[in-house]
Design an enzyme around this catalytic site. Structure first.
Site, PDB file in Angstrom:
ATOM      1  N   ARG A 119      18.674  19.811   5.306  1.00 53.27           N
ATOM      2  CA  ARG A 119      19.107  18.799   4.311  1.00 53.27           C
ATOM      3  C   ARG A 119      19.930  17.695   4.964  1.00 53.27           C
ATOM      4  NH1 ARG A 119      23.379  19.389   1.209  1.00 53.27           N
ATOM      5  NH2 ARG A 119      23.168  21.644   1.015  1.00 53.27           N
ATOM      6  N   TYR A 150       9.822  -1.153 -11.606  1.00 49.98           N
ATOM      7  CA  TYR A 150       9.007   0.028 -11.916  1.00 49.98           C
ATOM      8  C   TYR A 150       9.641   0.790 -13.097  1.00 49.98           C
ATOM      9  CZ  TYR A 150       7.325   4.820 -11.350  1.00 49.98           C
ATOM     10  OH  TYR A 150       6.830   6.067 -11.578  1.00 49.98           O
ATOM     11  N   ASP A 152      12.979  -3.501  -3.072  1.00 50.78           N
ATOM     12  CA  ASP A 152      11.959  -2.459  -3.130  1.00 50.78           C
ATOM     13  C   ASP A 152      10.669  -3.086  -2.598  1.00 50.78           C
ATOM     14  OD1 ASP A 152       9.872  -0.778  -3.898  1.00 50.78           O
ATOM     15  OD2 ASP A 152      10.955  -0.022  -5.636  1.00 50.78           O
ATOM     16  N   LYS A 212       3.045   5.602  -1.473  1.00 51.62           N
ATOM     17  CA  LYS A 212       1.984   4.613  -1.632  1.00 51.62           C
ATOM     18  C   LYS A 212       1.356   4.261  -0.274  1.00 51.62           C
ATOM     19  CE  LYS A 212       3.398   5.122  -5.750  1.00 51.62           C
ATOM     20  NZ  LYS A 212       4.703   4.691  -6.145  1.00 51.62           N
TER      21      LYS A 212
HETATM   22  N1  LCS Z   1       9.364   1.705  -6.653  1.00 49.53           N
HETATM   23  C1  LCS Z   1       8.163   1.181  -6.990  1.00 49.53           C
HETATM   24  C2  LCS Z   1       7.934  -0.290  -6.876  1.00 49.53           C
HETATM   25  C3  LCS Z   1       7.168   2.030  -7.458  1.00 49.53           C
HETATM   26  O1  LCS Z   1       5.980   1.482  -7.780  1.00 49.53           O
HETATM   27  C4  LCS Z   1       7.429   3.418  -7.583  1.00 49.53           C
HETATM   28  C5  LCS Z   1       6.397   4.351  -8.099  1.00 49.53           C
HETATM   29  C6  LCS Z   1       8.686   3.903  -7.216  1.00 49.53           C
HETATM   30  C7  LCS Z   1       9.627   3.015  -6.731  1.00 49.53           C
HETATM   31  C8  LCS Z   1       9.024   5.364  -7.304  1.00 49.53           C
HETATM   32  O2  LCS Z   1       8.414   6.054  -6.284  1.00 49.53           O
HETATM   33  P1  LCS Z   1       7.999   7.613  -6.366  1.00 49.53           P
HETATM   34  O3  LCS Z   1       9.227   8.352  -6.742  1.00 49.53           O
HETATM   35  O4  LCS Z   1       6.929   7.725  -7.380  1.00 49.53           O
HETATM   36  O5  LCS Z   1       7.549   7.901  -4.968  1.00 49.53           O
HETATM   37  N2  LCS Z   1       5.329   3.701  -8.719  1.00 49.53           N
HETATM   38  C9  LCS Z   1       4.326   4.236  -9.345  1.00 49.53           C
HETATM   39  C10 LCS Z   1       3.326   3.482  -9.969  1.00 49.53           C
HETATM   40  O6  LCS Z   1       3.294   2.270 -10.047  1.00 49.53           O
HETATM   41  N3  LCS Z   1       2.428   4.287 -10.456  1.00 49.53           N
HETATM   42  O7  LCS Z   1       2.795   5.609 -10.279  1.00 49.53           O
HETATM   43  C11 LCS Z   1       4.037   5.657  -9.562  1.00 49.53           C
END
Ligand code: LCS
Length: 395
Positions: free
Chosen positions: A60, A113, A185, A210
């Site tokens: 951790r 998001y 972001d 992604k």
């Molecule tokens: N920031 C952005 C711009 C995102 O699009 C997402 C997830 C996150 C943070 C969060 O990331 P995660 O915890 O899911 O790894 N976006 C998503 C979307 O547009 N569709 O499904 C998840």
């Protein structure tokens, strides 16, 4: 290793942060699948806990496979240090909680998001850390939106899912003048298309789920910034809240990163062709794609993005039912949230990623009930177009 040769991002995605000579010549990095690390003596354990001796303690708090990923990501984003998390939201929450305290304010881009929106609401309701949104279209507009208690400027660019852009250099200059950290972001771009730190921003966040992963099989997050700031996050919100990545997931991201440059080029080439197709389609009302010369943000895209990216949002002539009927007719394109995968994915933000955002706020952000977001994959662009075409013919 950086001093010897890798200088270009296409090389760094493959080599940075890993030296096979230190690992028995293993071409692929080893997975240190361990929860803890043994100390030679009790005194050594004491020194490691006191920070007086370098070395691993407990996964951790750090793990060699995770360190390789963090070093690679720091280099790719041109930052001093990086931290890997168990999800993009773990990274977003660690950074936002790390920068704020009760009474503070966060100024956000005109849209974030859906779960980031949910987190901001929770921070407001439970901890009295307020926020609001600004289009940040000019220096004056940004200055007006700042408050004496603003502790962070939080920006997505392109914004999920409206694809609006924010001028990173302008925001970074205002942030510096006012002494307010700017966090970006950068999920929609990946480090291949945009490097906010280069424009003077303080920290970068990724949902590594992604493009960084690229294969739709990991949930992970990354934060990059100055060494002191990242070190503080590591020893506070990350260590004590604990959203750390597993060594195996870090290894999958190191593997995914090796093809980031070639994947992004293909995502972008496909998206450019499909955006042209959508713009001229009679059943499409509007196309939101930063590579479109008619897009009001086209100049910002030219200034700060290497290419316009692999995402296209568009609205249809019709209503929510039209949008859903269109999605249901698609055969090759998958109906799914997430983005940046090899497969082309389509989702309906109003009822999916941004369903938690109240309708009124969704409309302020520009999320219409007919808005669809296409994450263009790596397939033949003609096959993707043909699938869109046959679905359009059914509505
Ligand atoms: N920031 C952005 C711009 C995102 O699009 C997402 C997830 C996150 C943070 C969060 O990331 P995660 O915890 O899911 O790894 N976006 C998503 C979307 O547009 N569709 O499904 C998840």
């Amino acid at each position: 290793m950086t001093e010897i040769y890798p200088t270009k991002i296409e090389t760094k995605v493959i080599h940075e942060g890993y030296d096979s000579e230190k690992h028995s010549g293993s071409l692929a990095p080893p997975i240190f699948q361990t929860s803890t690390f043994t100390f030679e003596t009790a005194e050594q354990g004491e020194k490691r806990f006191a920070g007086e001796e370098e070395g691993y303690i407990y996964t951790r708090l750090g793990n060699p496979t995770v360190t390789m990923l963090e070093e690679r990501m720091a280099a790719l984003e041109q930052g001093e240090a990086a931290l890997a998390f168990s999800s993009g939201m773990a990274a977003v929450s660690a950074i936002l909680f790390g920068l704020t305290k009760t009474g503070d304010h966060i100024l956000c881009s005109q849209g974030v998001y859906g779960c980031t929106f949910g987190l901001l609401e929770m921070m407001d309701q439970k901890y009295k850390i307020s926020h609001n949104f600004s289009a940040m279209e000019s220096r004056e507009q940004l200055l007006q939106a700042l408050r004496p208690e603003t502790a962070c400027i939080y920006v997505e660019t392109p914004i999920n899912p409206t694809m609006k852009l924010v001028d990173l250099q302008m925001i970074a200059e205002v942030g510096k003048e006012k002494g307010i950290p700017v966090v970006v972001d950068n999920t929609f771009c990946s480090p291949y298309l945009q490097n906010p730190i280069k424009f003077g921003c303080d920290a970068v966040i990724h949902s590594a789920t992604k493009y960084i992963c690229g294969h739709g099989d990991v949930i992970a997050g990354i934060a990059v910034g100055r060494k002191e700031f990242i070190g503080k996050i590591a020893m506070t919100t990350q260590k004590d809240i604990g959203g750390v990545i597993s060594p195996f997931d870090a290894w999958l991201l190191l593997r995914g990163l090796k093809t980031l440059a070639v994947r992004m080029d293909r995502h972008c080439d496909n998206a450019a062709k499909l955006a042209d197709y959508l713009v001229s389609h009679p059943k499409v009302a509007n196309v939101f794609y930063p590579g479109d010369e008619q897009n009001p943000d086209f100049q910002i895209a030219q200034k700060q993005m290497r290419k316009p990216g692999g995402l296209i949002s568009f609205t249809l002539n019709g209503n929510k039912a039209t949008a859903q009927a269109f999605m249901n007719e698609l055969k090759l394109i998958k109906i799914a949230v997430s983005l940046g995968d090899a497969e082309t994915l389509i989702q309906h933000p109003a009822t999916m990623t941004h369903a938690v955002v109240p309708k009124e706020s969704r409309e302020e952000m520009g999320i219409d009930d007919t808005l669809l977001r296409l994450s263009v994959g790596l397939e033949s662009w003609e096959d993707i177009r043909n699938d869109l075409e046959q679905a359009f013919n059914h509505i």
